[in-house]
Design an enzyme around this catalytic site. Structure first.
Site: not given
Length: 156
Positions: A42, A44-46, A49
């Site tokens: 997704t 924001t997660c990408t 991280l």
């Protein structure tokens, strides 16, 4: 359960993308930045991280091991880690036990998904004590990495 600064971090053992069991106790004597994230692949997660990946030198300098946890399977996390060239372990909390223990679990997420990790950040010192705790209600928000680095800099 809410995790407060000053309390002992809940112990856990989870499987990483290499199918190895990783425990918090493995990092005794080292600071840990524990990041919970909702879902691999997704936006924001990408972004979160990958930013952590790109700044890994500052965590290494702070003698901190980054560990990232989501409820995704080890197989999905393995593909995500490879595609994004992530340079820290991704751990699968598929059974949602660790996310729950850290107070980092949505009852209901988008598309009526139940039991997805909340975006959260915890700094755990060399003795296993929580020195920073941030659990975000909005998945689009990012942890305060300036505050995290400030806490880490004071631990060495």
């Amino acid at each position: 359960m809410k995790i407060d600064v000053g309390q002992t971090a809940p112990e856990f053992t989870l499987t990483d993308t290499e199918k190895k069991a990783i425990s918090l106790a493995d990092f005794k004597g080292k600071n840990v930045l524990l990041l919970f994230f909702p879902l691999a692949f997704t936006g924001t997660c990408t972004a979160e991280l990958c930013a952590t990946r790109d700044d890994i030198a500052s965590y290494n300098t702070a003698n901190a091991q980054v560990l990232a946890i989501s409820v995704d399977s080890i197989f999905a996390l393995g593909k995500f880690k490879a595609e994004q060239n992530l340079n820290f372990p991704l751990l699968s909390d598929f059974n949602k036990e660790v996310s729950s223990a850290y107070g980092s679990l949505y009852d209901s997420f988008v598309f009526d998904m139940k039991g997805v990790s909340k975006r959260s950040a915890f700094v755990i010192d060399k003795e296993g004590v929580v020195r920073y705790s941030e659990v975000l209600e909005k998945a689009a928000d990012l942890p305060n990495f300036v505050a995290i680095k400030d806490v880490l800099s004071k631990l060495n």
